[in-house]
Design a protein around this motif. Structure first.
Motif, PDB file in Angstrom:
ATOM      1  N   HIS A  68       0.836  -1.206   0.000  1.00 12.35           N
ATOM      2  CA  HIS A  68       0.000   0.000   0.000  1.00 12.35           C
ATOM      3  C   HIS A  68       0.877   1.265   0.000  1.00 12.35           C
ATOM      4  O   HIS A  68       1.979   1.251   0.562  1.00 12.35           O
ATOM      5  N   PRO A  69       0.392   2.369  -0.602  1.00 14.05           N
ATOM      6  CA  PRO A  69       1.185   3.606  -0.614  1.00 14.05           C
ATOM      7  C   PRO A  69       1.613   4.072   0.784  1.00 14.05           C
ATOM      8  O   PRO A  69       2.588   4.794   0.916  1.00 14.05           O
ATOM      9  N   GLU A  72       5.025   2.502   4.382  1.00 18.20           N
ATOM     10  CA  GLU A  72       6.285   3.207   4.082  1.00 18.20           C
ATOM     11  C   GLU A  72       7.517   2.474   4.625  1.00 18.20           C
ATOM     12  O   GLU A  72       8.574   2.490   3.998  1.00 18.20           O
ATOM     13  N   THR A  75       8.508  -0.426   2.317  1.00 17.11           N
ATOM     14  CA  THR A  75       9.137   0.072   1.081  1.00 17.11           C
ATOM     15  C   THR A  75      10.569   0.516   1.356  1.00 17.11           C
ATOM     16  O   THR A  75      11.486   0.160   0.610  1.00 17.11           O
ATOM     17  N   ARG A  91       8.808  -0.385  -7.570  1.00 19.91           N
ATOM     18  CA  ARG A  91       7.717   0.036  -6.700  1.00 19.91           C
ATOM     19  C   ARG A  91       6.464   0.173  -7.557  1.00 19.91           C
ATOM     20  O   ARG A  91       6.481   0.864  -8.585  1.00 19.91           O
ATOM     21  N   GLU A  93       2.949   1.713  -7.380  1.00 18.73           N
ATOM     22  CA  GLU A  93       2.180   2.619  -6.521  1.00 18.73           C
ATOM     23  C   GLU A  93       1.138   3.354  -7.352  1.00 18.73           C
ATOM     24  O   GLU A  93       1.468   4.094  -8.273  1.00 18.73           O
ATOM     25  N   ARG A 211       1.063  11.520   1.158  1.00 15.98           N
ATOM     26  CA  ARG A 211       2.022  10.411   1.166  1.00 15.98           C
ATOM     27  C   ARG A 211       3.421  10.946   1.463  1.00 15.98           C
ATOM     28  O   ARG A 211       3.741  12.069   1.081  1.00 15.98           O
ATOM     29  N   LEU A 214       8.697   8.958  -2.002  1.00 15.08           N
ATOM     30  CA  LEU A 214       9.339   7.651  -2.193  1.00 15.08           C
ATOM     31  C   LEU A 214      10.854   7.809  -2.090  1.00 15.08           C
ATOM     32  O   LEU A 214      11.377   8.896  -2.362  1.00 15.08           O
ATOM     33  N   SER A 222       2.827   2.515 -12.022  1.00 11.85           N
ATOM     34  CA  SER A 222       1.600   2.872 -11.306  1.00 11.85           C
ATOM     35  C   SER A 222       0.462   1.865 -11.482  1.00 11.85           C
ATOM     36  O   SER A 222      -0.636   2.111 -11.001  1.00 11.85           O
TER      37      SER A 222
END
Ligand code: NAP
Length: 240
Positions: A68-69, A72, A75, A91, A93, A211, A214, A222
């Motif tokens: 999920h975005p 964090e 990631t 990634r 996203e 968000r 990144l 995406s």
């Protein structure tokens, strides 16, 4: 080719459904919500060190991060572990809601604490932020909190709605209306925007949590389709 798929999203499921032949895709979930669905592996790796060990021991050729975005930490750990092990990483996203036509009407905030400060005292608040960040909202007295699994110890003044999406625009209209919501607090998860459109229709104020940026220098796509194309390209390279 053996790829680790960091999952927990619809994109991850779509990637599994469209995975090319010749790729062994190991689906990994955090395992916080109950599910009887079989998955490749369940539970944390034990930080960057644990993930580095996993990548090496399992002989992973590529990592597809479709978490999920707002996942964090996972990631950050995956980017770092892949850099250390020289394992290709992508990634996945979905697009932010920042590009939505209504985005200029929302109050954008940096984090849950700022969201709580904006929402407290602004009327009856709907918290659509999931279960984990609820501790940041304890000062909000008049709240309706929606989540999949309800933890113990939530304030007795809150109304709890245990429900799992997806929710249609009609579902959202019904909930916002029946609960007489003034403010909707949500994260910039992206994807279906039914709750945001319902809020606009009813004049409900929206507080949107941004968000985090990144990590720099990573490959980002995406959609699940683009991720599958990325895996196919890797497959061509490894079988050439
Ligand atoms: P997070 O805060 O970024 O991750 C915390 C820790 O949980 C990670 O360091 C890792 O533990 C473990 N973890 C997270 N995702 C994992 C995965 N796919 N496989 C194995 N371990 C994982 O993540 P989160 O926000 O709690 O999200 C957890 C899961 O729920 C993710 O799969 C995410 O896609 C899904 N999800 C999250 C949200 C959200 O709003 N955050 C919404 C829908 C779904 P170790 O350090 O021990 O490796």
């Amino acid at each position: 080719m053996k790829a680790l798929l960091l999952a927990g999203t619809t994109e991850a499921r779509d990637i599994i459904a469209a995975a090319p032949r010749g790729v062994e895709l190991i689906e990994s979930v955090a395992g916080r919500t109950a599910s009887s669905r079989p998955v490749g592996r369940r539970g944390g790796f034990g930080g960057v060190i644990g993930l580095v060990t996993y990548l090496r021991d399992e002989g992973i050729d590529a990592v597809v991060d479709a978490t999920h975005p707002f996942a964090e930490q996972m990631t950050r750990n995956a980017v770092e572990a892949c850099q250390q092990m020289n394992v290709p990483y992508v990634r996945v996203e979905r697009a932010s809601w920042a590009g939505h036509a209504l985005a200029g009407t929302w109050t954008w905030v940096a984090d849950h604490d700022e969201a709580a400060a904006v929402a407290a005292g602004a009327g009856r608040v709907m918290l659509a932020v999931g279960r984990q960040p609820l501790e940041h909202y304890l000062e909000v007295e008049d709240a309706v909190a929606r989540m999949v699994e309800v933890p113990p110890g939530l304030p007795s003044t809150w109304t709890i709605v245990a429900a799992k999406g997806p929710f249609t625009r009609d579902n959202e209209l019904e909930l916002l209306r029946s609960q007489a919501i003034d403010v909707l607090v949500t994260k910039d998860s992206g994807g279906d925007a039914s709750k945001l459109e319902a809020a606009a229709e009813l004049g409900v104020k929206v507080v949107m949590i941004r968000r985090a940026p990144l990590p720099e220098g990573i490959e980002v796509v995406s959609s699940a389709n683009e991720a599958v194309t990325w895996v196919e390209r890797g497959l061509e390279t490894t079988t050439r």
